[in-house]
Design a protein around this motif. Structure first.
Motif, PDB file in Angstrom:
ATOM      1  N   HIS A 137       0.868  -1.177   0.000  1.00  0.00           N
ATOM      2  CA  HIS A 137       0.000   0.000   0.000  1.00  0.00           C
ATOM      3  C   HIS A 137       0.903   1.224   0.000  1.00  0.00           C
ATOM      4  CE1 HIS A 137      -3.749  -2.098   1.111  1.00  0.00           C
ATOM      5  NE2 HIS A 137      -2.965  -2.874   1.814  1.00  0.00           N
ATOM      6  N   GLY A 138       0.567   2.213  -0.789  1.00  0.00           N
ATOM      7  CA  GLY A 138       1.272   3.486  -0.739  1.00  0.00           C
ATOM      8  C   GLY A 138       2.117   3.763  -1.955  1.00  0.00           C
ATOM      9  N   LEU A 139       2.291   5.039  -2.235  1.00  0.00           N
ATOM     10  CA  LEU A 139       3.176   5.486  -3.306  1.00  0.00           C
ATOM     11  C   LEU A 139       4.430   6.120  -2.721  1.00  0.00           C
ATOM     12  CD1 LEU A 139       0.645   7.067  -5.809  1.00  0.00           C
ATOM     13  CD2 LEU A 139       1.893   4.926  -6.056  1.00  0.00           C
ATOM     14  N   ILE A 140       4.252   7.057  -1.813  1.00  0.00           N
ATOM     15  CA  ILE A 140       5.402   7.720  -1.194  1.00  0.00           C
ATOM     16  C   ILE A 140       5.724   7.012   0.116  1.00  0.00           C
ATOM     17  CG2 ILE A 140       6.274   9.883  -0.254  1.00  0.00           C
ATOM     18  CD1 ILE A 140       4.405  11.283  -2.318  1.00  0.00           C
ATOM     19  N   SER A 141       4.770   6.998   1.049  1.00  0.00           N
ATOM     20  CA  SER A 141       4.951   6.166   2.236  1.00  0.00           C
ATOM     21  C   SER A 141       4.485   4.763   1.858  1.00  0.00           C
ATOM     22  CB  SER A 141       4.132   6.707   3.401  1.00  0.00           C
ATOM     23  OG  SER A 141       2.759   6.602   3.115  1.00  0.00           O
ATOM     24  N   ARG A 142       5.000   3.763   2.540  1.00  0.00           N
ATOM     25  CA  ARG A 142       4.665   2.401   2.168  1.00  0.00           C
ATOM     26  C   ARG A 142       4.302   1.566   3.388  1.00  0.00           C
ATOM     27  NH1 ARG A 142       9.683   1.714  -1.271  1.00  0.00           N
ATOM     28  NH2 ARG A 142       9.071   2.753  -3.162  1.00  0.00           N
ATOM     29  N   ASP A 143       3.397   0.652   3.146  1.00  0.00           N
ATOM     30  CA  ASP A 143       3.045  -0.374   4.113  1.00  0.00           C
ATOM     31  C   ASP A 143       3.065  -1.683   3.328  1.00  0.00           C
ATOM     32  OD1 ASP A 143       2.075  -1.917   6.185  1.00  0.00           O
ATOM     33  OD2 ASP A 143       0.009  -1.226   5.958  1.00  0.00           O
ATOM     34  N   VAL A 144       4.028  -2.549   3.628  1.00  0.00           N
ATOM     35  CA  VAL A 144       4.183  -3.794   2.888  1.00  0.00           C
ATOM     36  C   VAL A 144       3.947  -4.961   3.837  1.00  0.00           C
ATOM     37  CG1 VAL A 144       5.727  -5.232   1.504  1.00  0.00           C
ATOM     38  CG2 VAL A 144       5.842  -2.746   1.303  1.00  0.00           C
ATOM     39  N   THR A 145       3.007  -5.820   3.474  1.00  0.00           N
ATOM     40  CA  THR A 145       2.769  -7.056   4.206  1.00  0.00           C
ATOM     41  C   THR A 145       3.397  -8.183   3.403  1.00  0.00           C
ATOM     42  OG1 THR A 145       0.676  -6.207   5.057  1.00  0.00           O
ATOM     43  CG2 THR A 145       0.990  -8.601   5.128  1.00  0.00           C
ATOM     44  N   GLN A 146       4.201  -9.005   4.081  1.00  0.00           N
ATOM     45  CA  GLN A 146       4.906 -10.094   3.426  1.00  0.00           C
ATOM     46  C   GLN A 146       4.591 -11.378   4.198  1.00  0.00           C
ATOM     47  OE1 GLN A 146       9.113  -9.328   3.348  1.00  0.00           O
ATOM     48  NE2 GLN A 146       9.624 -11.355   2.604  1.00  0.00           N
ATOM     49  N   ILE A 147       4.092 -12.384   3.478  1.00  0.00           N
ATOM     50  CA  ILE A 147       3.730 -13.652   4.105  1.00  0.00           C
ATOM     51  C   ILE A 147       4.408 -14.780   3.345  1.00  0.00           C
ATOM     52  CG2 ILE A 147       1.831 -15.228   4.644  1.00  0.00           C
ATOM     53  CD1 ILE A 147       0.033 -12.725   4.828  1.00  0.00           C
ATOM     54  N   ARG A 148       5.090 -15.648   4.064  1.00  0.00           N
ATOM     55  CA  ARG A 148       5.712 -16.815   3.440  1.00  0.00           C
ATOM     56  C   ARG A 148       4.629 -17.798   3.016  1.00  0.00           C
ATOM     57  NH1 ARG A 148       8.367 -17.297   8.348  1.00  0.00           N
ATOM     58  NH2 ARG A 148       7.688 -19.456   8.387  1.00  0.00           N
ATOM     59  N   LEU A 149       4.822 -18.423   1.866  1.00  0.00           N
ATOM     60  CA  LEU A 149       3.826 -19.391   1.374  1.00  0.00           C
ATOM     61  C   LEU A 149       3.648 -20.566   2.322  1.00  0.00           C
ATOM     62  CD1 LEU A 149       4.318 -19.645  -2.487  1.00  0.00           C
ATOM     63  CD2 LEU A 149       2.385 -18.712  -1.248  1.00  0.00           C
ATOM     64  N   ASP A 150       4.693 -20.926   3.063  1.00  0.00           N
ATOM     65  CA  ASP A 150       4.542 -22.064   3.976  1.00  0.00           C
ATOM     66  C   ASP A 150       3.628 -21.744   5.152  1.00  0.00           C
ATOM     67  OD1 ASP A 150       6.241 -20.475   5.483  1.00  0.00           O
ATOM     68  OD2 ASP A 150       7.875 -21.926   5.526  1.00  0.00           O
ATOM     69  N   ARG A 151       3.228 -20.474   5.313  1.00  0.00           N
ATOM     70  CA  ARG A 151       2.263 -20.086   6.348  1.00  0.00           C
ATOM     71  C   ARG A 151       0.818 -20.144   5.833  1.00  0.00           C
ATOM     72  NH1 ARG A 151       4.112 -20.976  10.773  1.00  0.00           N
ATOM     73  NH2 ARG A 151       2.600 -19.624  11.702  1.00  0.00           N
ATOM     74  N   VAL A 152       0.651 -20.298   4.523  1.00  0.00           N
ATOM     75  CA  VAL A 152      -0.694 -20.298   3.937  1.00  0.00           C
ATOM     76  C   VAL A 152      -1.354 -21.649   4.174  1.00  0.00           C
ATOM     77  CG1 VAL A 152      -2.007 -20.112   1.777  1.00  0.00           C
ATOM     78  CG2 VAL A 152      -0.089 -18.567   2.208  1.00  0.00           C
ATOM     79  N   GLN A 153      -2.542 -21.620   4.743  1.00  0.00           N
ATOM     80  CA  GLN A 153      -3.311 -22.827   5.031  1.00  0.00           C
ATOM     81  C   GLN A 153      -4.338 -23.139   3.945  1.00  0.00           C
ATOM     82  OE1 GLN A 153      -3.204 -25.002   7.885  1.00  0.00           O
ATOM     83  NE2 GLN A 153      -1.195 -24.040   7.866  1.00  0.00           N
ATOM     84  N   ASN A 154      -4.960 -22.080   3.417  1.00  0.00           N
ATOM     85  CA  ASN A 154      -6.051 -22.285   2.472  1.00  0.00           C
ATOM     86  C   ASN A 154      -6.262 -21.017   1.651  1.00  0.00           C
ATOM     87  OD1 ASN A 154      -8.112 -23.611   1.220  1.00  0.00           O
ATOM     88  ND2 ASN A 154      -9.524 -23.571   2.955  1.00  0.00           N
TER      89      ASN A 154
END
Length: 183
Positions: free
Chosen positions: A104-121
């Motif tokens: 999210h964001g152009l100048i300021s940023r908010d990045v959520t990063q999730i490893r695929l091994d954490r994905v359940q469904n």
């Protein structure tokens, strides 16, 4: 991903941390249909402001502030269109071989990063209009208390995005099972 007005290329993004051999499998933003109505209304406001300005220019007995009001409306319409486009542009989803990113964001940023091994469904949802216009939500459910569930909102072709995730999760599962059997 192609570079566009105000957009960075995903491969060169400083917020995307690809590991050795890691590849980008999918990138996307919300469907352009999600901003079409707002852009259409902004264009209408702009045209109406311009038209009213042209009509009022013929009347010379109006105070100067009254003849400037339609120009204010016209520039408000232009500003609204720019704001809608930049708001759409600020959201980017990326799926790699190993991670899921939501930026999210152009100048300021908010990045959520999730490893695929954490994905359940994974799942996807489409209303009737969304199905007709080929966009919808992809829900990603994660395991663990430090991770969060993520929704890719209004992405084009959500079934394909879900299939990409399902294939990556399947491949990772086969890799883990192959590693267990060889031990």
């Amino acid at each position: 991903m192609r570079s566009s007005l105000f957009a960075e290329t995903v491969e060169d993004a400083d917020w995307l941390h690809l590991g050795e051999g890691e590849e980008i499998r999918w990138t996307g933003r919300p469907s352009k249909f999600t901003i079409a109505v707002a852009l259409g209304l902004a264009a209408l406001v702009t045209v109406l402001g311009f038209g009213a300005s042209a009509l009022l220019a013929a009347w010379t007995d109006l105070p100067s502030w009254a003849s400037a009001l339609p120009l204010v409306v016209m520039f408000a319409g232009i500003g609204w269109a720019i704001w809608v486009y930049l708001d759409w542009l600020r959201l980017l989803y990326v799926i790699t071989d190993e991670q899921i990113y939501v930026k999210h964001g152009l100048i300021s940023r908010d990045v959520t990063q999730i490893r695929l091994d954490r994905v359940q469904n994974t799942a996807y949802e489409q209303s009737i209009p969304e199905r007709f216009l080929s966009y919808g939500d992809v829900n990603i459910y994660t395991a663990g208390t430090s991770t969060e569930d993520v929704t890719f909102r209004s992405v084009p072709n959500p079934e394909r995005v879900k299939q990409t995730l399902t294939q990556l999760l399947s491949d990772r599962g086969r890799e883990r099972n192959g590693a267990r059997q060889s031990v």
